[in-house]
Scaffold this motif. Sequence first.
Motif, PDB file in Angstrom:
ATOM      1  N   THR A  81      -0.581  12.906   0.694  1.00 54.75           N
ATOM      2  CA  THR A  81      -1.595  12.342   1.588  1.00 54.75           C
ATOM      3  C   THR A  81      -2.434  11.298   0.875  1.00 54.75           C
ATOM      4  OG1 THR A  81      -1.674  14.392   2.862  1.00 54.75           O
ATOM      5  CG2 THR A  81      -3.564  12.917   3.067  1.00 54.75           C
ATOM      6  N   ILE A  82      -2.828  11.549  -0.363  1.00 57.71           N
ATOM      7  CA  ILE A  82      -3.669  10.596  -1.088  1.00 57.71           C
ATOM      8  C   ILE A  82      -2.943   9.269  -1.286  1.00 57.71           C
ATOM      9  CG2 ILE A  82      -3.050  11.389  -3.408  1.00 57.71           C
ATOM     10  CD1 ILE A  82      -5.959  10.838  -4.227  1.00 57.71           C
ATOM     11  N   SER A  83      -1.651   9.310  -1.518  1.00 63.91           N
ATOM     12  CA  SER A  83      -0.883   8.080  -1.682  1.00 63.91           C
ATOM     13  C   SER A  83      -0.800   7.314  -0.372  1.00 63.91           C
ATOM     14  CB  SER A  83       0.522   8.384  -2.200  1.00 63.91           C
ATOM     15  OG  SER A  83       0.466   8.910  -3.499  1.00 63.91           O
ATOM     16  N   LYS A  84      -0.561   8.024   0.712  1.00 64.41           N
ATOM     17  CA  LYS A  84      -0.478   7.380   2.031  1.00 64.41           C
ATOM     18  C   LYS A  84      -1.825   6.756   2.409  1.00 64.41           C
ATOM     19  CE  LYS A  84       3.064  10.496   3.830  1.00 64.41           C
ATOM     20  NZ  LYS A  84       3.326  11.582   4.783  1.00 64.41           N
ATOM     21  N   VAL A  85      -2.902   7.475   2.180  1.00 61.99           N
ATOM     22  CA  VAL A  85      -4.229   6.967   2.503  1.00 61.99           C
ATOM     23  C   VAL A  85      -4.542   5.735   1.654  1.00 61.99           C
ATOM     24  CG1 VAL A  85      -6.721   7.454   2.379  1.00 61.99           C
ATOM     25  CG2 VAL A  85      -5.146   9.144   3.365  1.00 61.99           C
ATOM     26  N   SER A  86      -4.260   5.809   0.361  1.00 65.86           N
ATOM     27  CA  SER A  86      -4.584   4.690  -0.524  1.00 65.86           C
ATOM     28  C   SER A  86      -3.830   3.425  -0.132  1.00 65.86           C
ATOM     29  CB  SER A  86      -4.301   5.048  -1.986  1.00 65.86           C
ATOM     30  OG  SER A  86      -2.917   5.240  -2.203  1.00 65.86           O
ATOM     31  N   ILE A  87      -2.546   3.549   0.129  1.00 63.27           N
ATOM     32  CA  ILE A  87      -1.744   2.379   0.502  1.00 63.27           C
ATOM     33  C   ILE A  87      -2.174   1.868   1.872  1.00 63.27           C
ATOM     34  CG2 ILE A  87       0.594   1.572   0.998  1.00 63.27           C
ATOM     35  CD1 ILE A  87       1.550   3.605  -1.170  1.00 63.27           C
ATOM     36  N   VAL A 131      -9.778  -2.317   0.158  1.00 64.24           N
ATOM     37  CA  VAL A 131      -8.798  -2.608  -0.891  1.00 64.24           C
ATOM     38  C   VAL A 131      -9.213  -1.952  -2.205  1.00 64.24           C
ATOM     39  CG1 VAL A 131      -7.785  -4.443  -2.318  1.00 64.24           C
ATOM     40  CG2 VAL A 131      -7.927  -4.727   0.161  1.00 64.24           C
ATOM     41  N   VAL A 132     -10.482  -2.054  -2.553  1.00 61.14           N
ATOM     42  CA  VAL A 132     -10.958  -1.464  -3.812  1.00 61.14           C
ATOM     43  C   VAL A 132     -10.864   0.065  -3.769  1.00 61.14           C
ATOM     44  CG1 VAL A 132     -12.999  -1.134  -5.279  1.00 61.14           C
ATOM     45  CG2 VAL A 132     -12.395  -3.418  -4.465  1.00 61.14           C
ATOM     46  N   CYS A 133     -11.317   0.682  -2.677  1.00 57.89           N
ATOM     47  CA  CYS A 133     -11.234   2.146  -2.550  1.00 57.89           C
ATOM     48  C   CYS A 133      -9.773   2.597  -2.556  1.00 57.89           C
ATOM     49  CB  CYS A 133     -11.940   2.627  -1.286  1.00 57.89           C
ATOM     50  SG  CYS A 133     -13.729   2.461  -1.361  1.00 57.89           S
ATOM     51  N   GLY A 134      -8.925   1.857  -1.842  1.00 64.90           N
ATOM     52  CA  GLY A 134      -7.502   2.176  -1.831  1.00 64.90           C
ATOM     53  C   GLY A 134      -6.885   2.074  -3.205  1.00 64.90           C
ATOM     54  N   THR A 135      -7.289   1.087  -3.962  1.00 64.70           N
ATOM     55  CA  THR A 135      -6.767   0.913  -5.321  1.00 64.70           C
ATOM     56  C   THR A 135      -7.203   2.064  -6.228  1.00 64.70           C
ATOM     57  OG1 THR A 135      -6.740  -1.484  -5.042  1.00 64.70           O
ATOM     58  CG2 THR A 135      -6.666  -0.647  -7.306  1.00 64.70           C
ATOM     59  N   PHE A 136      -8.464   2.467  -6.142  1.00 60.83           N
ATOM     60  CA  PHE A 136      -8.928   3.609  -6.940  1.00 60.83           C
ATOM     61  C   PHE A 136      -8.187   4.892  -6.556  1.00 60.83           C
ATOM     62  CE2 PHE A 136     -12.917   1.146  -7.859  1.00 60.83           C
ATOM     63  CZ  PHE A 136     -12.737   1.117  -9.233  1.00 60.83           C
ATOM     64  N   LEU A 137      -7.995   5.100  -5.262  1.00 64.17           N
ATOM     65  CA  LEU A 137      -7.233   6.278  -4.827  1.00 64.17           C
ATOM     66  C   LEU A 137      -5.784   6.201  -5.299  1.00 64.17           C
ATOM     67  CD1 LEU A 137      -8.481   6.869  -1.172  1.00 64.17           C
ATOM     68  CD2 LEU A 137      -8.881   8.324  -3.167  1.00 64.17           C
ATOM     69  N   ILE A 139      -4.729   4.802  -8.039  1.00 67.16           N
ATOM     70  CA  ILE A 139      -4.739   5.166  -9.467  1.00 67.16           C
ATOM     71  C   ILE A 139      -4.783   6.685  -9.620  1.00 67.16           C
ATOM     72  CG2 ILE A 139      -6.113   5.075 -11.591  1.00 67.16           C
ATOM     73  CD1 ILE A 139      -6.911   2.173 -10.672  1.00 67.16           C
ATOM     74  N   ILE A 140      -5.618   7.324  -8.822  1.00 74.28           N
ATOM     75  CA  ILE A 140      -5.681   8.792  -8.855  1.00 74.28           C
ATOM     76  C   ILE A 140      -4.329   9.378  -8.474  1.00 74.28           C
ATOM     77  CG2 ILE A 140      -6.710  10.827  -7.741  1.00 74.28           C
ATOM     78  CD1 ILE A 140      -9.329   9.126  -7.516  1.00 74.28           C
ATOM     79  N   ALA A 141      -3.691   8.810  -7.449  1.00 74.83           N
ATOM     80  CA  ALA A 141      -2.375   9.294  -7.022  1.00 74.83           C
ATOM     81  C   ALA A 141      -1.342   9.123  -8.131  1.00 74.83           C
ATOM     82  CB  ALA A 141      -1.923   8.554  -5.757  1.00 74.83           C
ATOM     83  N   PHE A 142      -1.398   8.002  -8.848  1.00 76.04           N
ATOM     84  CA  PHE A 142      -0.480   7.791  -9.971  1.00 76.04           C
ATOM     85  C   PHE A 142      -0.632   8.885 -11.020  1.00 76.04           C
ATOM     86  CE2 PHE A 142       0.062   3.122  -9.024  1.00 76.04           C
ATOM     87  CZ  PHE A 142       1.445   3.138  -9.019  1.00 76.04           C
ATOM     88  N   VAL A 143      -1.882   9.248 -11.285  1.00 76.62           N
ATOM     89  CA  VAL A 143      -2.172  10.220 -12.330  1.00 76.62           C
ATOM     90  C   VAL A 143      -1.908  11.658 -11.878  1.00 76.62           C
ATOM     91  CG1 VAL A 143      -4.027  11.172 -13.772  1.00 76.62           C
ATOM     92  CG2 VAL A 143      -3.845   8.693 -13.443  1.00 76.62           C
ATOM     93  N   LYS A 144      -2.276  11.974 -10.650  1.00 75.87           N
ATOM     94  CA  LYS A 144      -2.265  13.362 -10.190  1.00 75.87           C
ATOM     95  C   LYS A 144      -1.011  13.788  -9.430  1.00 75.87           C
ATOM     96  CE  LYS A 144      -6.414  14.542 -11.569  1.00 75.87           C
ATOM     97  NZ  LYS A 144      -6.637  15.584 -12.535  1.00 75.87           N
ATOM     98  N   THR A 145      -0.158  12.846  -9.018  1.00 74.95           N
ATOM     99  CA  THR A 145       1.038  13.223  -8.254  1.00 74.95           C
ATOM    100  C   THR A 145       2.286  12.666  -8.934  1.00 74.95           C
ATOM    101  OG1 THR A 145       1.164  11.243  -6.852  1.00 74.95           O
ATOM    102  CG2 THR A 145      -0.311  13.018  -6.120  1.00 74.95           C
ATOM    103  N   ASP A 146       3.410  13.090  -8.458  1.00 78.30           N
ATOM    104  CA  ASP A 146       4.670  12.515  -8.951  1.00 78.30           C
ATOM    105  C   ASP A 146       5.281  11.600  -7.890  1.00 78.30           C
ATOM    106  OD1 ASP A 146       5.425  14.398  -7.113  1.00 78.30           O
ATOM    107  OD2 ASP A 146       6.946  15.350  -8.372  1.00 78.30           O
TER     108      ASP A 146
END
Length: 152
Positions: A81-87, A131-137, A139-146
């Motif tokens: 979900t975090i990846s979908k929301v961020s993108i 765009v900025v909030c999505g980018t931060f999310l 980054i979190i998705a990169f770190v916390k998910t596969d």
Amino acid sequence: MILAIIFFVIILDQITKYLAIGLKNGSIKLVENFMELVYVENRGAAFGILQGKKIILVFFTFFIIAALCYFLYKSRNRLSTISKVSISLIIGGAIGNLIDRVFRHFVIDFISVTFPNGYEFPVFNVADIAVVCGTFLLIIAFVKTDDFEEIQ
């Protein structure tokens, strides 16, 4: 959910920019000596770079939107979900500013922040926030998910 976020960002961005046009003759102070609403026509990209390079900015933005939409479509069943929301936030914000570039030939920015040391942050808008909030999310998705392991 993905389309709802994208459309929400676009609609909120366009409504606030329409309202910001009323600021052409003045500004509204929200927080004294910190934040105000002003009207700025940005003919460049983030922080005012690439001023007057509309065709490059439109092409680059369209390419990024298309690439993100393709990735989101191909990976939608395996993304968190975090990846979908961020993108979705990034796509919505990019489309919001793209609409301005194509139809107005500039992007309307209207949120002005001045820090206590006197530094004036570049004026921005709702699309930029998305765009900025999505980018931060992201980054979190990169770190916390596969989610972004090599796609088969």
